[in-house]
Structure formats: structure tokens, C-alpha cells
Design a protein around this motif. Sequence first.
Motif, short mmCIF file in Angstrom:
data_model
loop_
_atom_site.label_atom_id
_atom_site.label_comp_id
_atom_site.label_asym_id
_atom_site.label_seq_id
_atom_site.Cartn_x
_atom_site.Cartn_y
_atom_site.Cartn_z
N PHE A 1 7.44 2.30 -46.83
CA PHE A 1 7.12 1.67 -48.12
C PHE A 1 6.91 0.18 -47.97
N ASP B 1 6.41 1.75 -58.79
CA ASP B 1 5.33 1.80 -59.77
C ASP B 1 5.81 1.58 -61.21
N SER C 1 9.42 5.46 -54.51
CA SER C 1 8.04 5.61 -54.97
C SER C 1 7.96 5.50 -56.50
N GLU D 1 12.78 8.42 -50.63
CA GLU D 1 11.33 8.30 -50.78
C GLU D 1 10.92 8.49 -52.24
#
Lengths: 459, 459
Positions: B403, B374, B370, B366
Amino acid sequence: MPVDLKYMLNPKSVAIIGASKNPEKVGHIILQNYINSGYSGKLFAVNKDAESILGVKAYAHVGEIKEKLDLAVIAIPAPFVPAVLEECGRAGVKSTIVVTAGFEEIGQKELQEQIVSISEKYKMPMLGPNCLGVIDTRARTDTLFLPTYKLSKPGVGYVSFISQSGAVGSTILDLIAGEGFGLSKFISYGNAAYVDESDILEYLMNDEDTKVIIMYLEGIKNGKKFIEVAKKVTKKKPVVVLKGGRTSVGQQATLSHTASLAGDYQVYEGVFKQFGFTIANDLNELLYYAKVLVSEPAPSGNRVGIITNGGGAGVITTDSVGFVKTLKLAELSKKSQEILRKKMPPLVNIRIPLDLAGDAGGDRYETAVSVLKDDENVDMIIVIALFQTPGADSSVVAKLVHFKADITKPMIVISIGAEYTQVHNKMMEESGLPVYDSPLAAVNSLAELFKYYSYKNQK
Amino acid sequence: MPVDLKYMLNPKSVAIIGASKNPEKVGHIILQNYINSGYSGKLFAVNKDAESILGVKAYAHVGEIKEKLDLAVIAIPAPFVPAVLEECGRAGVKSTIVVTAGFEEIGQKELQEQIVSISEKYKMPMLGPNCLGVIDTRARTDTLFLPTYKLSKPGVGYVSFISQSGAVGSTILDLIAGEGFGLSKFISYGNAAYVDESDILEYLMNDEDTKVIIMYLEGIKNGKKFIEVAKKVTKKKPVVVLKGGRTSVGQQATLSHTASLAGDYQVYEGVFKQFGFTIANDLNELLYYAKVLVSEPAPSGNRVGIITNGGGAGVITTDSVGFVKTLKLAELSKKSQEILRKKMPPLVNIRIPLDLAGDAGGDRYETAVSVLKDDENVDMIIVIALFQTPGADSSVVAKLVHFKADITKPMIVISIGAEYTQVHNKMMEESGLPVYDSPLAAVNSLAELFKYYSYKNQK
């Protein structure tokens, strides 16, 4: 003197140092795996705080075990390993496997040098540290500390597998479990501090239960030593190698993985090619090439005969032969053409690829294979069996397996599909018929077979 | 005027001409398949000797059916087809599928010309002859005359598949059944006597339920017509093409298969490349490329970020990126490096490939995803999840699926292994996460995704 790995692979007596009652501990899983795999030698646990673990008697120190130990599997934190190795040496343990991580791969170079010098002092070969250890399917040895439910275990076979990487090792083992050819030995050597890839290659070169060696490696510890072994091994049996770090970006990645100086791949590739290694470029190629090399005889030449029950699959396979410069499409002899014309229905076009049509069952395959196996213009045979077609069923399998028993030419099968097909593929694989799920992979595999024997038979 | 195939694919009323009580007859299997697949339109059987078949009312002649017919599926011996087509024309049937073989492919050119001219006279589009017909998973149409137990049926999806070859068609359908992405329409066009590959491409180009087209073809009937469609179709959606007869030996093989003038592949390849087709070189590549193209968005660039829980697999995947000249390995931004350094355990080396180590579970994945999603330096993400490792379990699946719901970058998964792994792969595939069983195939698929959108977005 070659390093003798028989005490690691086929020990008559084993101590698991760091065996634990806690089912999450590595030492617990290893002991459990020995018990589960049906190991028949003497098994001891070493743990200061237990009388017995999983029904196996536990000792506080390895020195207290009266039995002569062939192997100690060491699964304790890194800082304690040197002292325990000393104990093993004094107790006359014949070999060790250190699965513990935390040595050179994280910068603990001195600690690693320490365990090497202890092992050398006692002439006690050590595998690892930072490795998964070994499997020997015949000796029923299994030191892997992975949860068994996550990993299917391969059957007994003649392919041995060497892996520098633990995770690549377990993934490939999991895949081999689904293949008909099975496994002989698996050796994960981790940091290669004492026993290295060349020692293992040399040992497997002389191992009667190993017919093909497959290996994943990122670096080579001692180039000169490797070349000495490389010269000899492929004259005896094929070695399929997948090298991590074949590109500059991949090389950088190996640095943070096994701290290998992957070096310029052109140098490696040069060595591999010079000494007749079979080069894989992806994980699945390790299996594709192992499959054909372990089951098929040397081909008499490079002419490929193709039998199919689907025209399109015949075309795609023929294209693949056309792409691979090493191979040629076979042309049927006049005699074969005459026999086939007599025996085949009129709509069957008598040429290679020989398209038996969608209603072909076992009988038509029998006729086709019996002609191609005796045709001097055909060196290798690819049989395409698409089980979605109306005619194909287990009668095709029965005939092919029957021929496989005494055919002297390489013969492989292409069969692609879901459940109904998979059932038939399994029957064929378990009868020693290599089955491929991709025309290109099948053709490339025959090309590698041809290349290997061309190398082996050259003067 | 484009040929409208909607009456074939989504008919409100169908007559099966040659429907039979004999379960081995093609006409029986087709009627049975219509019933089994849950077709909700009006179904009629045409057979002189029966009152009803499988509970469906039978008529001696198609003209006796009072209902307006959208489609007649014709499964009677070739010599009787012209007369029946005449009847269909007079009865105002809107389209026909002639599955019967025995026309131009065996030299019966005149018979084929006859059925074409009848179809033209009545402006009644005809698919075939010598074809498997069609599947439309939404309309629950299925004219395939293959025993259903041999062939797994694909679920509903957005990939449509055109095949000149029947057997390649059924094999690929069988494979699609095992994939998460499912099928929209399957069209097997056989001899292409009336409706040809260009007509079908053009129809699917405008079909809302088709996002990706995959096709197997050996020859093209009308080059100029094909180029006209080719120019337009890839500007709307990707087309993955596998051409039979890419080599001189393969070309000869197509002659005896579909009597196609396969022609010089360089010409085909030139056309495919010029018009942004995605070129497959093996059956499995059709699926690999379809999978990424149907689920993934356009990438913002060619820099690939790799997350792994196995160092070796990370290295092999990085090597594959190194080999594919179209792609580059991403470098983490300073900001990403800082965040990861804070959040990851110290042994995780903060670079691409990002090796989360063998004890990584859902949480570590995760954090990694994440950050990469980005990072402006990362255009596409490959997540390697080896489920043999101690840490990986369905928590990894849960995080990745989570996601996938709102990530705007392409993200695909590499996961390789046997039973335990397959269970997890199925979960991911059914949640729209493309899963690959080969690092090289995964990387090649991202390269094709990048190439397609580079073509589509150029002025």
C-alpha cells in the motif's frame, strides 16, 4: 478474605483441560509452554481422544486424575466450560484459569454468570475468562498460549505486571525481556469475572518476590474494593498504572474492547494521586518508572547531580530537570568543589552538570562519582555516558558497577546509541544499574521516585 | 551572498593537514575515515616527517601539492593553525575545516579572531574550529575523528543534521544508523567562527538531497541573520530543532559548554513557532519527527484513522489522539462502514479504532487499509501491528509495504517489541514505512506533520 492466588501462580500439580495434539490449538501451546519453561510440578493433560500428549499422560476427565490438583487451566470452547468447571469443583481442584474467550465481552453475560456461580459454589478462585493467564518466573509457570518464537521471555526479577488486556500484556512482556530488571509475576485477568484487579493487587502487595507492581487497566470492577486495597498497597510498594480511556475518545474505545465502563478519568486520576500511585501515560513509561522504582533506594531529597562526558547531553538533561518542577539541580558543596578542582584536568568546569569531556574514561568517572556520592548537597545522581566519545569504554561500566554495590543514593545512567553502546548498556543493566535512552525519561523517572517516597514517608 | 559549502561537503580534492602515522592521532583517524568511506576524489596528506601515510602521499607543506585543493581538513595544535591557514590561503585552497579545539571555548578569543581574519582575507570559508566536521553520505566524505567501531554509520538518505555539539552529533548519528530513513549530510560547526548555523541552514535549504533538516543548537550567533534564513527555509522544507538551554538552569549549563549566550528561550520559541519550525524537547523527538516529515506527504486534514490488532494498544493510541489538541479521531464514512461490515468477521467492531483482533493476518490488514485509504473522513492512518499476537507475521508487512507504494495519505506504523518484532520493523523501515515504538510518539509525530503543512500552506 483476600483471594489466594498461590495455587494459580505456583501450583504443585496442574491439569491442562483441552490439551491437544494439534500444535495450532491453544491447549497444545499451553502444555508445551509448561514443559518448555521447566515446570517441576506434576503435569496432566485432559483430552478424551488421546492417551498422552507431548509425553504427558492424558485423561478423559479431570475427575479421573488421582492426584490433588492445585490448578486446572481450561482451554475449551466457551459452551463446555460450565460442565468442566463442575467436574473441577467436584474433584477438589483448588483454582482455575479460564483462557477461553466468548463470554461477557461478546454479550454472553449469562454464560459468564454461570461459571462464576459454579466457582463460588466450590470456593474455587477462577482467573479470566478471556485472559492470557499467568507467568511466575520463579515457579516456572507459564500459561500463555502465544507462539514462543514471537515473544522473548523475561528473566527472573522483582517487577510484577497485571494486565487487563492480553495484547498489551504480551507486548510489555516482550519489552521486559530486553530489560535488566526481569519479571516476578505476570497476571492477565481478562473479564475479571471472579478474581479482579483488586484481588490481584492485594495478593501482590503481600508477595515477597514483588517489589514493584505495574498495571494496565481500562476499568475497575468494584470501586470501593479497589480503594480499600489502594490505600494499603502503595504504603508497602510502588504501583505504576497506565489507564486506558483517559480521554473521551479513549473511553469510547474501551467500551468495544473490554466492555469497561472506563468512567471519568479525573475520578481515577484523583484516586491514583491520593493513594500515591505512579501514573504512566504511555507504554514505555510503565517500564521507565518500574526500572527506577525496583532498583533505587529512597532519595534524601530532590537535588539532582549530573555527570557527563558530552556537554550537549548535559545541557539537555539539565533542561529536563528545569522542566520537572519536583526536582532541583544540585549545587556542589565547597568541599566537593575543592576535591574536584584538585583531581580533575584544568579544562573541566567544576559545577553541575559536571562535564568530564570527551576523553574521560573510567578513572575520571570514578573521581566524579566518589565525590558526588558523599556530597550532602546531592540527593540523586544521573551519570551520562556517551560511548561514541573517544574516552568511554567498558572501564566506565566497571567503575559505575563497582559504586552501585554500596552507594546509598539513587544513581541512574543515560546512555544512548547503537551497537557498541547497547553492549555496554546491557552490562550495566544486568548489574542492576538502570539505563535510560532518553534524558527526559531519566529525569521524569527520578521525579516519580522522589514523589513515591514523599508519599510513602508522609505521616 | 550565501556561503557555499559544496567544497567542504563534496570536495574533488582534499588535504588532511596533521595526518599522522600514529593511529591514536586525530589526523590519522580522519585520513583513515576518508579511505574507509570510499571517497573517490584526490586525497593528500600533509606531514613534515612522512613520505606517505596509509598509502597516501604526504607533503611537508600544503603549498607543495600541485593539485587545486577544494578542502583542507586541519588537525594540528591550535597555536599552529594560523600559519597553516595562511599557507592554505596562498595555495588557493577553496575551504577549510578546523577540527582543532583550544580557541574561544577556552578563552583564546584572540587566536580565534586571527584565524577568522585570515579566512576572510582569502575568502576561504572555514568550518569550526572545535568541531567534528562533516559527513556527506553521497559524496562519501567523512571527517569525523571518532573510532569507527564505536559509532554505527547511517545509510544514504534525505535527512540532514546540523549540530553545534560534537557529542550530541555523534550520538544522534549513531541512532540514525538504526533508522530506515538514513542521512544526507551531517555538519558539526563547533565555535561557528566563520560558517555559522544560519549559513548552514541556508545551504541545506537549497540542497536537493536534503528533504528535512534536524538541528541541535545552544545559541545563535547572529539573530538577525538567523531570522532572515528562518523566514525562507521552512517554506521549502521542514526544520526540526532541539535547543539546549530552554530553562534557566540549562542556560547556565550552555555557558560552560559552548560559551553560548543561550538567552531567554521564550524569544527562541517565539521565533521557532513564528517561522514554522518543528520543536523537539528531547533527543529522540528529533528522530521521531524527522522520520514522519521525510517520508510522509501533506495530510488533507487532522482526522486520524487507527487500525489495530490489539484492543489495549488501540485504546492507548486513541487516548494519545485525545490528548493532542491538534488532531481528531476520524469517524468512518457510511460507505466504509458498509464495506467493512461485509468483509470483516462478525466480532470486529466497525469503528475507529478498528480492532482487527489478535488473529488478524495480512488479509485483514489489507481490507482495513484499502477502505481507510479511500475514506474521505480519514486524513491520516496509524496502523498498529503487534507481532506477539497469533495472527501477525510478515504477511502484514507485505501488505503494508504494498500500500505504501501508492497511498497518498500519511500512513505510519506502531510496532512494539523485542527480537521477532524488530526483524519486522526493520523490513518496514527499509521499505519507507515509518515505524514507532511508542503510541504517544507516533501521534505527536502526526501532529507535527499536520502543523508543519498547516504553516507551509498558509498564505
